[in-house]
Design a protein around this motif. Structure first.
Motif, PDB file in Angstrom:
ATOM      1  N   VAL A  39       0.850  -1.194   0.000  1.00 44.92           N
ATOM      2  CA  VAL A  39       0.000   0.000   0.000  1.00 44.92           C
ATOM      3  C   VAL A  39       0.883   1.240   0.000  1.00 44.92           C
ATOM      4  O   VAL A  39       2.085   1.182   0.264  1.00 44.92           O
ATOM      5  CB  VAL A  39      -0.936   0.030   1.223  1.00 44.92           C
ATOM      6  CG1 VAL A  39      -1.871  -1.167   1.223  1.00 44.92           C
ATOM      7  CG2 VAL A  39      -0.138   0.081   2.528  1.00 44.92           C
ATOM      8  N   ARG A  40       0.265   2.387  -0.276  1.00 46.12           N
ATOM      9  CA  ARG A  40       0.981   3.652  -0.287  1.00 46.12           C
ATOM     10  C   ARG A  40       1.461   4.026   1.116  1.00 46.12           C
ATOM     11  O   ARG A  40       0.860   3.649   2.114  1.00 46.12           O
ATOM     12  CB  ARG A  40       0.076   4.754  -0.838  1.00 46.12           C
ATOM     13  CG  ARG A  40      -0.278   4.601  -2.291  1.00 46.12           C
ATOM     14  CD  ARG A  40      -1.423   5.503  -2.694  1.00 46.12           C
ATOM     15  NE  ARG A  40      -2.699   5.072  -2.121  1.00 46.12           N
ATOM     16  CZ  ARG A  40      -3.856   5.684  -2.330  1.00 46.12           C
ATOM     17  NH1 ARG A  40      -3.887   6.769  -3.077  1.00 46.12           N
ATOM     18  NH2 ARG A  40      -4.956   5.224  -1.788  1.00 46.12           N
ATOM     19  N   GLU A  41       2.533   4.818   1.172  1.00 48.10           N
ATOM     20  CA  GLU A  41       3.094   5.242   2.453  1.00 48.10           C
ATOM     21  C   GLU A  41       2.056   5.981   3.294  1.00 48.10           C
ATOM     22  O   GLU A  41       2.029   5.864   4.520  1.00 48.10           O
ATOM     23  CB  GLU A  41       4.309   6.142   2.219  1.00 48.10           C
ATOM     24  CG  GLU A  41       5.575   5.393   1.838  1.00 48.10           C
ATOM     25  CD  GLU A  41       6.113   4.556   2.990  1.00 48.10           C
ATOM     26  OE1 GLU A  41       5.862   4.906   4.147  1.00 48.10           O
ATOM     27  OE2 GLU A  41       6.795   3.555   2.714  1.00 48.10           O
ATOM     28  N   GLU A  42       1.187   6.771   2.633  1.00 46.59           N
ATOM     29  CA  GLU A  42       0.192   7.545   3.368  1.00 46.59           C
ATOM     30  C   GLU A  42      -0.792   6.629   4.106  1.00 46.59           C
ATOM     31  O   GLU A  42      -1.281   6.967   5.184  1.00 46.59           O
ATOM     32  CB  GLU A  42      -0.585   8.457   2.415  1.00 46.59           C
ATOM     33  CG  GLU A  42       0.275   9.497   1.713  1.00 46.59           C
ATOM     34  CD  GLU A  42       0.817   8.993   0.384  1.00 46.59           C
ATOM     35  OE1 GLU A  42       1.135   9.837  -0.471  1.00 46.59           O
ATOM     36  OE2 GLU A  42       0.910   7.760   0.196  1.00 46.59           O
ATOM     37  N   VAL A  43      -1.088   5.481   3.509  1.00 42.57           N
ATOM     38  CA  VAL A  43      -1.967   4.519   4.167  1.00 42.57           C
ATOM     39  C   VAL A  43      -1.215   3.763   5.257  1.00 42.57           C
ATOM     40  O   VAL A  43      -1.733   3.537   6.353  1.00 42.57           O
ATOM     41  CB  VAL A  43      -2.551   3.529   3.135  1.00 42.57           C
ATOM     42  CG1 VAL A  43      -3.361   2.434   3.826  1.00 42.57           C
ATOM     43  CG2 VAL A  43      -3.426   4.266   2.128  1.00 42.57           C
TER      44      VAL A  43
ATOM     45  N   ILE B  32     -12.338  10.254  -5.122  1.00 37.72           N
ATOM     46  CA  ILE B  32     -11.785  10.665  -3.837  1.00 37.72           C
ATOM     47  C   ILE B  32     -10.266  10.705  -3.978  1.00 37.72           C
ATOM     48  O   ILE B  32      -9.603   9.667  -4.005  1.00 37.72           O
ATOM     49  CB  ILE B  32     -12.209   9.712  -2.707  1.00 37.72           C
ATOM     50  CG1 ILE B  32     -13.739   9.708  -2.570  1.00 37.72           C
ATOM     51  CG2 ILE B  32     -11.560  10.115  -1.393  1.00 37.72           C
ATOM     52  CD1 ILE B  32     -14.264   8.742  -1.527  1.00 37.72           C
ATOM     53  N   SER B  33      -9.726  11.896  -4.101  1.00 35.72           N
ATOM     54  CA  SER B  33      -8.290  12.040  -4.343  1.00 35.72           C
ATOM     55  C   SER B  33      -7.460  11.876  -3.076  1.00 35.72           C
ATOM     56  O   SER B  33      -6.282  11.514  -3.133  1.00 35.72           O
ATOM     57  CB  SER B  33      -7.997  13.409  -4.968  1.00 35.72           C
ATOM     58  OG  SER B  33      -8.452  14.447  -4.118  1.00 35.72           O
ATOM     59  N   ASP B  34      -8.059  12.158  -1.924  1.00 28.88           N
ATOM     60  CA  ASP B  34      -7.328  12.077  -0.654  1.00 28.88           C
ATOM     61  C   ASP B  34      -7.844  10.911   0.183  1.00 28.88           C
ATOM     62  O   ASP B  34      -8.196  11.074   1.350  1.00 28.88           O
ATOM     63  CB  ASP B  34      -7.449  13.386   0.116  1.00 28.88           C
ATOM     64  CG  ASP B  34      -8.902  13.808   0.345  1.00 28.88           C
ATOM     65  OD1 ASP B  34      -9.785  13.242  -0.311  1.00 28.88           O
ATOM     66  OD2 ASP B  34      -9.136  14.689   1.187  1.00 28.88           O
ATOM     67  N   MET B  35      -7.866   9.711  -0.419  1.00 26.89           N
ATOM     68  CA  MET B  35      -8.407   8.537   0.259  1.00 26.89           C
ATOM     69  C   MET B  35      -7.737   8.247   1.602  1.00 26.89           C
ATOM     70  O   MET B  35      -8.429   7.930   2.583  1.00 26.89           O
ATOM     71  CB  MET B  35      -8.305   7.322  -0.658  1.00 26.89           C
ATOM     72  CG  MET B  35      -8.912   6.047  -0.073  1.00 26.89           C
ATOM     73  SD  MET B  35     -10.693   6.205   0.248  1.00 26.89           S
ATOM     74  CE  MET B  35     -11.325   6.076  -1.431  1.00 26.89           C
ATOM     75  N   PRO B  36      -6.400   8.329   1.727  1.00 26.10           N
ATOM     76  CA  PRO B  36      -5.808   8.080   3.046  1.00 26.10           C
ATOM     77  C   PRO B  36      -6.356   8.997   4.132  1.00 26.10           C
ATOM     78  O   PRO B  36      -6.588   8.560   5.264  1.00 26.10           O
ATOM     79  CB  PRO B  36      -4.310   8.326   2.796  1.00 26.10           C
ATOM     80  CG  PRO B  36      -4.123   8.000   1.352  1.00 26.10           C
ATOM     81  CD  PRO B  36      -5.374   8.506   0.690  1.00 26.10           C
ATOM     82  N   GLU B  37      -6.569  10.278   3.804  1.00 27.31           N
ATOM     83  CA  GLU B  37      -7.123  11.202   4.800  1.00 27.31           C
ATOM     84  C   GLU B  37      -8.552  10.810   5.176  1.00 27.31           C
ATOM     85  O   GLU B  37      -8.921  10.809   6.356  1.00 27.31           O
ATOM     86  CB  GLU B  37      -7.099  12.624   4.264  1.00 27.31           C
ATOM     87  CG  GLU B  37      -7.670  13.643   5.258  1.00 27.31           C
ATOM     88  CD  GLU B  37      -7.705  15.049   4.699  1.00 27.31           C
ATOM     89  OE1 GLU B  37      -8.351  15.906   5.327  1.00 27.31           O
ATOM     90  OE2 GLU B  37      -7.104  15.285   3.638  1.00 27.31           O
TER      91      GLU B  37
END
Length: 389
Positions: A166-170, A251-256
């Motif tokens: 997964v992405r670092e933000e997640v 949804i561009s900011d899914m982790p948020e």
């Protein structure tokens, strides 16, 4: 003395293939390696991915449809294989890894032709068609689930359970506490049906939320992804019920959004499951019935068995059933927090690291003191003339 290896990552043009490939690319680059991506036109257009890697668009035929379609597909695959071999002459990869989808096929075939170590990563709980086709020939098979259907036992020695990167933000969400939730606090629901939303979610979820007891309904705050043709109808429904709702087609900011969600309602794609279990978020999931080999139904089994999610077949996904399942999760004291812990327990947060370790282990002939400067550009279009297929 520094050691830099060159890796080629090949992925189909959907987020389900591209996001895991991106996460592994970032891990390899952080280790000092160079990475090139092979994909199709769709994959190259996905925003915010592979900013630090070379991107190459190759032809990728699909072996589906009538015999005429097969001829066209095979021709495109052979053209893509020839282009990939031309890339390998210049880039000199120590290993090539496919993340599924037909665009990965030419790159892997080229590597096999040239004797380059290869691996495939399977994001789903059912081995995909391209990975199934190449499983016998590749050096390693990485999986996201302990049990993968259509993966023959005879390949067990080269199968490695790594999880779904997964992405670092997640990944950062794993260190955060589950959002505070009391009988009086706002109850945040995130509804997502993949990159294009899902009409069934747009039609069922608002009506299901309307059936919840007033004490819960008045606490709701919804963020929902909808198809463009559904969004205004959904907006009107929520307004009529006086439920605050933030609606969008993407949804561009899914982790948020995931960071503050108490409950996620959505499909059961591999990336969705990986993000939910990494972050530790409870979910009600509706597997896409038309998914290839019904892989979304297989994907959700582990999270359900852990107690982190409830799965509802689309044929049974009605407003009444959704309301019933939500009440069971949301109105029992501590149930949401417990489900969040259980979801987190079946996450595999080290997937990108473990996948990078695997690739380093199968790649040979490390390139010492990288002869190609990192800033040295590679051709974005390759000349097919004189390159054998």
């Amino acid at each position: 003395m520094s050691i830099s290896r060159h890796f080629v990552l090949a992925a189909g043009g959907t987020g389900g293939h591209m996001v895991p490939a991106h996460a592994v690319a970032e891990e390899l680059i952080a280790r000092g390696h160079r990475v090139a991506l092979v994909t199709d036109e769709r994959g190259a257009k996905i925003p915010n991915l592979f900013k630090n890697a070379q991107v190459h668009v190759l032809p990728a035929g699909r072996l589906t449809g009538n015999p005429r379609g097969w001829v066209k597909g095979i021709k495109a695959i052979l053209e893509g294989r020839a282009m990939a071999r031309r890339l390998y002459e210049t880039f000199e990869p120590t290993a090539v890894v496919g993340f599924g989808g037909y665009p990965a096929l030419p790159a892997l075939l080229a590597a096999l032709k040239d004797g380059i170590p290869t691996a495939v990563h399977e994001q789903n709980a059912v081995l995909g068609r391209v990975n199934r086709l190449l499983a016998r020939k590749v050096s390693a098979i990485a999986t996201a689930y302990p049990v993968v259907e259509r993966l023959p036992d005879r390949f067990a020695e080269k199968v490695h359970l790594v999880g779904n990167p997964v992405r670092e933000e997640v990944l950062a969400l794993r260190d955060e506490e589950f959002p505070a939730l009391t009988d009086e606090s706002v109850f945040r629901v995130l509804v997502t049906g993949g990159s294009q939303g899902a009409t069934v979610l747009s039609s069922v979820v608002p009506s299901g939320l309307a059936l919840l007891p007033l004490s819960l309904r008045r606490r709701l705050q919804v963020t929902q992804q909808c198809r463009e043709e559904d969004i205004e109808k959904v907006r009107a429904t929520y307004a009529e019920m006086e439920i605050p709702a933030d609606l969008s087609t993407y949804i561009s900011d899914m982790p948020e959004k995931l960071s503050w969600a108490h409950l996620v309602i959505g499909r059961a794609g591999a990336s969705t499951l990986a993000e939910l279990t990494t972050a530790g978020r409870p979910a009600i999931l509706v597997p896409l019935p038309s998914a290839m080999d019904d892989h979304q139904t297989a994907n959700v089994r582990e999270m359900v068995a852990c107690g982190g999610a409830r799965s509802i077949p689309q044929s049974q996904f009605t407003p009444v059933e959704l309301a019933k399942q939500m009440q069971k999760m949301a109105m029992e004291p501590g149930a949401m927090q417990n489900a969040a812990r259980r979801a987190r327990s079946c996450g595999r947060p080290n997937a990108a690291r473990d996948m990078a370790d695997l690739l380093e282990s199968i790649g040979y002939a490390p390139i010492m003191n990288d002869p190609l400067p990192v800033s040295s550009p590679m051709p974005t279009s390759l000349n097919l003339q004189g390159v054998p297929a």
